[in-house]
Design an enzyme around this catalytic site. Structure first.
Site, PDB file in Angstrom:
ATOM      1  N   ASP A   1      -3.470   3.640   3.880  1.00 29.45           N
ATOM      2  CA  ASP A   1      -3.272   2.205   4.141  1.00 29.45           C
ATOM      3  C   ASP A   1      -4.240   1.352   3.331  1.00 29.45           C
ATOM      4  O   ASP A   1      -4.095   0.131   3.281  1.00 29.45           O
ATOM      5  CB  ASP A   1      -3.396   1.896   5.642  1.00 29.45           C
ATOM      6  CG  ASP A   1      -4.692   2.427   6.244  1.00 29.45           C
ATOM      7  OD1 ASP A   1      -4.957   3.633   6.092  1.00 29.45           O
ATOM      8  OD2 ASP A   1      -5.436   1.643   6.846  1.00 29.45           O
TER       9      ASP A   1
ATOM     10  N   ARG B   1       0.851  -1.192   0.000  1.00 31.80           N
ATOM     11  CA  ARG B   1       0.000   0.000   0.000  1.00 31.80           C
ATOM     12  C   ARG B   1       0.886   1.241   0.000  1.00 31.80           C
ATOM     13  O   ARG B   1       2.080   1.142   0.303  1.00 31.80           O
ATOM     14  CB  ARG B   1      -0.835   0.030   1.292  1.00 31.80           C
ATOM     15  CG  ARG B   1      -1.607  -1.221   1.551  1.00 31.80           C
ATOM     16  CD  ARG B   1      -1.484  -1.645   3.012  1.00 31.80           C
ATOM     17  NE  ARG B   1      -1.948  -3.033   3.158  1.00 31.80           N
ATOM     18  CZ  ARG B   1      -3.200  -3.380   3.405  1.00 31.80           C
ATOM     19  NH1 ARG B   1      -4.094  -2.459   3.629  1.00 31.80           N
ATOM     20  NH2 ARG B   1      -3.554  -4.646   3.463  1.00 31.80           N
TER      21      ARG B   1
HETATM   22  P1  AMP Z   1      -9.319  -0.808   8.056  1.00 33.28           P
HETATM   23  O1  AMP Z   1     -10.133   0.324   8.593  1.00 33.28           O
HETATM   24  O2  AMP Z   1     -10.096  -2.090   7.923  1.00 33.28           O
HETATM   25  O3  AMP Z   1      -8.556  -0.462   6.844  1.00 33.28           O
HETATM   26  O4  AMP Z   1      -8.273  -1.140   9.204  1.00 33.28           O
HETATM   27  C1  AMP Z   1      -7.339  -0.209   9.682  1.00 33.28           C
HETATM   28  C2  AMP Z   1      -6.377  -0.888  10.612  1.00 33.28           C
HETATM   29  O5  AMP Z   1      -7.048  -1.452  11.729  1.00 33.28           O
HETATM   30  C3  AMP Z   1      -5.596  -2.040   9.985  1.00 33.28           C
HETATM   31  O6  AMP Z   1      -4.301  -2.010  10.534  1.00 33.28           O
HETATM   32  C4  AMP Z   1      -6.353  -3.249  10.446  1.00 33.28           C
HETATM   33  O7  AMP Z   1      -5.565  -4.410  10.461  1.00 33.28           O
HETATM   34  C5  AMP Z   1      -6.777  -2.838  11.836  1.00 33.28           C
HETATM   35  N1  AMP Z   1      -7.970  -3.553  12.274  1.00 33.28           N
HETATM   36  C6  AMP Z   1      -9.229  -3.386  11.828  1.00 33.28           C
HETATM   37  N2  AMP Z   1     -10.075  -4.220  12.446  1.00 33.28           N
HETATM   38  C7  AMP Z   1      -9.351  -4.948  13.323  1.00 33.28           C
HETATM   39  C8  AMP Z   1      -9.657  -5.991  14.253  1.00 33.28           C
HETATM   40  N3  AMP Z   1     -10.902  -6.451  14.426  1.00 33.28           N
HETATM   41  N4  AMP Z   1      -8.641  -6.493  14.975  1.00 33.28           N
HETATM   42  C9  AMP Z   1      -7.387  -6.048  14.816  1.00 33.28           C
HETATM   43  N5  AMP Z   1      -7.029  -5.079  13.950  1.00 33.28           N
HETATM   44  C10 AMP Z   1      -8.003  -4.521  13.218  1.00 33.28           C
HETATM   45 MG    MG Z   2      -7.452  -1.405   5.620  1.00 30.99          MG
END
Ligand code: AMP
Ligand code: MG
Length: 499
Positions: A255, A186
């Site tokens: 990201d 990314r």
């Molecule tokens: P996202 O908003 O899905 O792009 O996630 C942003 C960040 O939060 C990334 O580093 C994900 O791996 C982390 N993340 C999102 N949901 C979870 C979860 N349930 N447990 C651990 N990390 C999470």
């Molecule tokens: Mg993400």
């Protein structure tokens, strides 16, 4: 202890895992109680050289659930950082995903195979590493629909129920999705190393990214600039394609901005029903940062973060580096405008290029916005209408407008423009139907499919929707209800992140 599932053959070749240790954390998925296969994407399995029967077997489902590791897999969670809604977070990483490995498909292309929702990793921070069934089904439906619509995207190989609840505001059924991507690098991966002033890692990452996505760039005199140039072009084209189908990504953080140019991370994404350039759905995007028509500007903003991260590689002279990076970044505007113009011309059935085309398109969009015309229905109806030059058919399209006169005025201009073209009305209508889908993943249909799965354990609406969306440009009269816009009580006004 993780079992090896020797009955399932993946021909893994894990190039990212061969990069130095600081690019990732070695980790394993966490086994779940009662894995149950919800969906398997057989055409994608075949493309990847995987045997669908093996994948459906207990040993296969165990791999897709994270209960077993296939031979040759070297599971890792990737390190990355990112700008989230404008603010920099120096340490993110795969908090609930594990890259099982890479496979070179039947088409010769290398792809990542990743489990998402497969348990905590060293990057989980406070998260549980899990995903709920709803967001998994949503990502499955939407990513596969995007693929069928001809839009670069990560794909969904499988969805597995875990038999375990995930605790959100209330307990929800858990699931794991197997995501397939050209890579999971990314913009935030570059930012991660730039923030650490790790120029060696940036150099290796640039080389790796070029090898995987733009090997010609390895021969360029300035590899970092070649990569920047390539990613700028890929995202200019990608975001134009999003606008062409009314897609709102919803969380265009760096990201979630892929280096490959694929749509990445289907969280609070949604599709326009009525055309509204300021439309946003995500409950957390309060300011509308990632609203529909802000997407090109935000893509450029994200690419600026990539350009910054690459500065030390672009030139040792700071001013020179900044000048070169800015030039390549600013090329985004022209490249996007070109891609947007090409896309709109195709939607309007125009083959040749004329100076007034962009204005013709934006005039239409303005009129659609003020009449709140359904984006998908309109372009499909216009495609069918392109076949008949008579006024009655035009009336059919114009009735979509609150003020039909607003359409008639524009349509005069459009017909005059088409008169300059050589193609026959039939060929034009055919070409228009091949770019203006009859079916998109309507937000309310996704919600209904998810509700049926969660509340009635009924996967039929999910499978029907996925099946119809695999051929979005074909009229499928038996499924016409899936093309309809929402009734007032079905409208989805807000979407939520997958967490
Ligand atoms: P996202 O908003 O899905 O792009 O996630 C942003 C960040 O939060 C990334 O580093 C994900 O791996 C982390 N993340 C999102 N949901 C979870 C979860 N349930 N447990 C651990 N990390 C999470
Ligand atoms: Mg993400």
């Amino acid at each position: 202890m993780m079992r090896y599932a020797s009955a399932v053959v993946f021909s893994f070749d894990n190039s990212y895992a061969r990069l130095p240790d600081r690019f990732y954390a070695r980790t394993s998925p966490t086994a779940v109680r009662k894995p149950w296969l919800l969906a398997l994407n057989e055409p994608l399995a075949a493309l990847l050289g995987l045997d669908a029967t093996e994948l459906r077997s207990d040993a296969g489902v165990a791999v897709l659930a994270g209960n077993a590791i296939a031979e040759g897999s070297d599971p890792i969670a990737l390190a990355y950082a990112g700008h989230q809604f404008g603010g920099f977070v120096g340490q993110l990483g795969d908090g609930r995903a594990v890259l099982l490995g890479e496979v070179v498909g039947k088409d010769g292309k290398r792809r990542d195979i990743q489990l998402k929702g497969s348990g905590p990793t060293p990057f989980s921070r406070c998260g549980d590493g899990r995903a709920a069934l709803g967001p998994v089904l949503r990502e499955y439906i939407v990513s596969e629909a995007m693929f069928a619509l001809g839009i670069p995207t990560t794909r969904a190989l499988a969805a597995v129920a875990t038999g375990e609840p995930v605790l959100r505001e209330s307990p929800l059924p858990g699931a794991v999705i197997t995501r397939v991507a050209a890579s999971h690098m990314r913009v935030g991966t570059f930012e991660y190393f730039a923030a650490r002033e790790d120029v060696d890692a940036l150099t290796m990452l640039t080389e790796h990214a070029l090898e995987r996505h733009f090997p010609e760039g390895l021969a360029a005199p300035n590899r970092a600039l070649a990569l920047l140039d390539h990613v700028v072009g890929a995202h200019a084209s990608l975001v134009a394609k999003w606008l062409g189908v009314g897609f709102v990504h919803g969380v265009m953080n760096t990201d979630n901005t892929s280096i490959s140019g694929e749509t990445l991370d289907y969280g609070p994404c949604a599709f326009l029903d009525e055309y509204d350039p300021r439309k946003k759905f995500s409950s957390i995007d309060t300011a509308g940062r990632y609203a529909f028509m802000n997407q090109p500007g935000m893509a450029k903003w994200n690419l600026a973060r990539l350009a910054e991260a690459l500065l030390p590689l672009i030139s040792k002279e700071e001013e020179e580096a900044a000048r070169l990076a800015t030039d390549h970044l600013n090329a985004f505007d022209g490249r996007f405008e070109m891609a947007f113009g090409d896309m709109m011309r195709k939607k309007l059935g125009i083959v040749t290029e004329a100076p007034g085309d962009l204005d013709l398109a934006t005039d239409l969009l303005r009129r659609m916005a003020s009449s709140q015309v359904d984006f998908t229905i309109f372009f499909r109806a216009l495609s069918n209408g392109a076949q008949q030059a008579n006024a009655a058919e035009r009336g059919g399209v114009s009735s979509l407008f609150e003020d039909p006169g607003a359409f008639h005025e524009w349509a005069e201009r459009w017909r005059a423009r088409l008169a300059e073209e050589g193609s026959s009305p039939e060929a034009r209508a055919e070409a228009m139907r091949a770019v203006n889908p009859a079916f998109i993943p309507r937000n309310h249909r996704i919600e209904q499919a998810i509700a049926a799965a969660i509340e009635q354990s009924d996967l039929e609406p999910f499978h029907t929707l996925a099946h119809v969306l695999a051929r979005p440009f074909d009229d499928q009269p038996e499924a016409s209800h899936l093309a309809d816009p929402p009734a007032p009580n079905e409208r989805v006004t807000r979407t939520f992140c997958g967490t």
